[in-house]
Write an enzyme that holds these catalytic residues in place. Sequence first.
Site, PDB file in Angstrom:
ATOM      1  NE  ARG A 121     -20.437  32.658  45.050  1.00 42.85           N
ATOM      2  CZ  ARG A 121     -20.827  31.979  43.960  1.00 42.85           C
ATOM      3  NH1 ARG A 121     -21.371  32.610  42.933  1.00 42.85           N
ATOM      4  NH2 ARG A 121     -20.670  30.685  43.887  1.00 42.85           N
TER       5      ARG A 121
ATOM      6  CG  ASP B  72     -23.927  35.769  38.655  1.00 43.89           C
ATOM      7  OD1 ASP B  72     -23.681  35.095  39.664  1.00 43.89           O
ATOM      8  OD2 ASP B  72     -23.390  35.565  37.554  1.00 43.89           O
TER       9      ASP B  72
ATOM     10  CB  SER C 120     -24.089  32.082  40.514  1.00 43.21           C
ATOM     11  OG  SER C 120     -23.247  32.409  39.450  1.00 43.21           O
TER      12      SER C 120
ATOM     13  CE  LYS D 148     -24.041  33.046  35.434  1.00 42.04           C
ATOM     14  NZ  LYS D 148     -22.713  33.041  35.997  1.00 42.04           N
TER      15      LYS D 148
ATOM     16  CG  HIS E 217     -25.172  26.892  32.261  1.00 44.58           C
ATOM     17  ND1 HIS E 217     -24.642  28.055  31.735  1.00 44.58           N
ATOM     18  CD2 HIS E 217     -24.520  26.665  33.419  1.00 44.58           C
ATOM     19  CE1 HIS E 217     -23.712  28.518  32.560  1.00 44.58           C
ATOM     20  NE2 HIS E 217     -23.607  27.694  33.585  1.00 44.58           N
TER      21      HIS E 217
END
Length: 434
Positions: A168, A161, A183, A187, A82
């Site tokens: 946010r 999230d 966050s 995930k 990621h």
Amino acid sequence: MRMYDIIMKKRNGGELTKEEIDFFIQDYTAGNIPDYQVSALMMAIYFQKMTEQETLALTMAMAKSGDMLDLSAIKGIKVDKHSTGGVGDKTSLALTPMVAACGIPVAKMSGRGLGHTGGTIDKLESFPGFTTGIPVSQFIENVNTVGISIMGQTADLAPADKKLYALRDVTATVDNMSLIASSIMSKKLAAGADAIVLDVKTGSGAFMKAEEDAFALAKEMVKIGNNAGRKTIAVVTDMDQPLGYAVGNALEVKEAIATLRGEGPADFTEICMTLGTQMLLAGEKAKTEDEARNMLSEAIASGKALDKLAEFVKAQGGNPDAVYDCELLPKASVIEAVAAPVSGYIQHIVCDEIGICSLILGGGRENKESVIDLSVGLVLEKKVGDYVKAGEPLAYIHGNDPEKIAVATKRFLDAYTFCEKPFEKKAFIKGIIL
Ligand code: URA
């Protein structure tokens, strides 16, 4: 338990308990707590920060707010990757076939573009017919048969999230370390991989602009992943200028394909090799860094990684011929050079501005309903530290609308600064947190 008391406790600098965090996440996800109370809590967290314990509790509560994917039907150690997001960041397009060609099963959830940053799913849709909207059963089957599958975040994966991120985004509470870490990691944990390799960006094109903040975020995420029983590694990398030369969906696909042919830009090839090495080590396909690097180089030299990309594209409905013939990818009608206004060395590029240029050309969403133009973007000719003569091209803009091209050209030129003397280029890989 009352939401009011939780807000006041955090506002006054107190530490929330796991029970209090579980309560607000569960009830917010269920629609029992209004946005205005959660907004107030986010702002209190923004100013008062969260402890390690609170961040871990928030991550786990969000990960468990929906389905936790069970990937046990996939053989082998599943390693996810990621990036915290950047400009020209096409890493997943080249890296996933590279590691899959070395035997790592890639079961990846990706996102679409966010703000000035691009998203893997939008880029992949440059292959005519390609879809990420596949059921989980097909996702798992494709990983077992092809070696890679990429799908979008399902509605049921970390729904807390999804709601919190949207909130946010509009309440100026995105850039808080604990909120970003929880966050991303919620995930990743819900997506079921055994090991996670994170690419944490720093610089003017990243959410964490300062290097020390990027390292702190990397350390926080590694700790969360390891505490949750997933082997987690973070690589901190430069995002003070676009990655590679291409910015824009189909243009980035083209550059990723060139990289799989062994003809990619040096910085982009290096990031794929560094992250790939960590993935092969985490997935126990290699014992040393040298062995991992050799395996990845061989996957490129033999053409196996390129063929793996074609197999993956075909399995998800895309035209695999486009992997071997980039003329089949979307193309813009106008290609215009942007000439350097002066002679000199390129001192700095305001990187997020280059992402915004691509957005202006139509390559990103202005709002949730926008349809993006996959063909547009920019291909840089010169990057930081390079010398350029006045009038030489700094970049080529690919567009379909002369007005948008004019606006993007002006903004592009404003993002560059020049100096007279050469200087040493900064290190591209900043560090690895194990
Ligand atoms: N990416 C995410 O998924 N969440 C954040 O908070 C920031 C970047």
